[in-house]
Design an enzyme around this catalytic site. Sequence first.
Site, PDB file in Angstrom:
ATOM      1  NE  ARG A 293      -5.542  -2.160  -1.548  1.00 53.92           N
ATOM      2  CZ  ARG A 293      -5.015  -1.122  -0.961  1.00 53.92           C
ATOM      3  NH1 ARG A 293      -5.121  -0.990   0.339  1.00 53.92           N
ATOM      4  NH2 ARG A 293      -4.394  -0.216  -1.654  1.00 53.92           N
TER       5      ARG A 293
ATOM      6  CE  LYS B 278      -0.639   4.445  -5.165  1.00 49.30           C
ATOM      7  NZ  LYS B 278      -1.804   3.617  -4.857  1.00 49.30           N
TER       8      LYS B 278
ATOM      9  CD  GLU C   3      -6.637   4.214  -6.065  1.00 50.70           C
ATOM     10  OE1 GLU C   3      -6.156   5.364  -6.061  1.00 50.70           O
ATOM     11  OE2 GLU C   3      -5.990   3.207  -5.691  1.00 50.70           O
TER      12      GLU C   3
HETATM   13  C1  3PG Z   1      -3.182   2.445  -0.547  1.00 50.53           C
HETATM   14  O1  3PG Z   1      -3.054   2.011  -1.677  1.00 50.53           O
HETATM   15  O2  3PG Z   1      -3.421   1.759   0.459  1.00 50.53           O
HETATM   16  C2  3PG Z   1      -3.076   3.891  -0.446  1.00 50.53           C
HETATM   17  O3  3PG Z   1      -1.778   4.236  -0.563  1.00 50.53           O
HETATM   18  C3  3PG Z   1      -3.709   4.461   0.755  1.00 50.53           C
HETATM   19  O4  3PG Z   1      -2.788   4.724   1.718  1.00 50.53           O
HETATM   20  P1  3PG Z   1      -3.264   5.426   3.043  1.00 50.53           P
HETATM   21  O5  3PG Z   1      -4.239   4.483   3.702  1.00 50.53           O
HETATM   22  O6  3PG Z   1      -2.007   5.619   3.837  1.00 50.53           O
HETATM   23  O7  3PG Z   1      -3.927   6.718   2.649  1.00 50.53           O
END
Ligand code: 3PG
Length: 210
Positions: free
Chosen positions: A48, A132, A44
């Site tokens: 961002r 999710k 994934e």
């Molecule tokens: C996100 O979308 O940032 C994910 O949930 C990742 O979260 P994490 O950095 O706590 O694994």
Amino acid sequence: MALKPSALEVMQDAPVIPVIVLDDVAHAVPIARALVAGGIRMLEVTLRTPAALACIEAIAKDVPEAVVGAGTIRSAADAQAAALAGARFGVSPGYTHAVGKACAESGLALLPGVATGSEIMAAQEDGYTSLKFFPAMQAGGARLLKAWQGPFADVKFCPTGGIDMSNAREFLSLSNVVCVGGSWLTPAEAIASGDWKRITQLAAEARALR
Ligand code: 3PG
């Protein structure tokens, strides 16, 4: 693996879906190869950063062993852009009907993000049963997932948010959890220093969780 895996197939492939934040398109292919070498191929890449779509495109083109998806899909336009770049699944931090419709029209399997019963019901109304759970630790963790086993017995989850090797097993032991998501497989400092071996090692450890 089908060219367009279902959301459940995406979740079933490995115990962990890495959540990858990439600032530099030059990092995309080496990271994808490092994760695949460690046994993780559902990747994934979050939408961002300005480089995200180019990174998805590069992985789709140059790492055929990987199945690249787009994370942080928040609008129909995000879904369309992700599909165009070559993403084969989508992950969203929440759920709207418009995002679901755009993913369906673009042929993208979607893992919609939910954190409440009402959100689960809205996603289910549109046909989604592989979801999710985000942000997992902040929203109630394994205890909330256990509480959902009763009323939402037909729903499967990929909890994401605050999960790493220290607590992943607790989530993976739940009957309604198929896999977890997390960014710990691709630490920013390993990416910055080009330490792909470390990423392969983290992927292999995650692969062995189940
Ligand atoms: C996100 O979308 O940032 C994910 O949930 C990742 O979260 P994490 O950095 O706590 O694994």
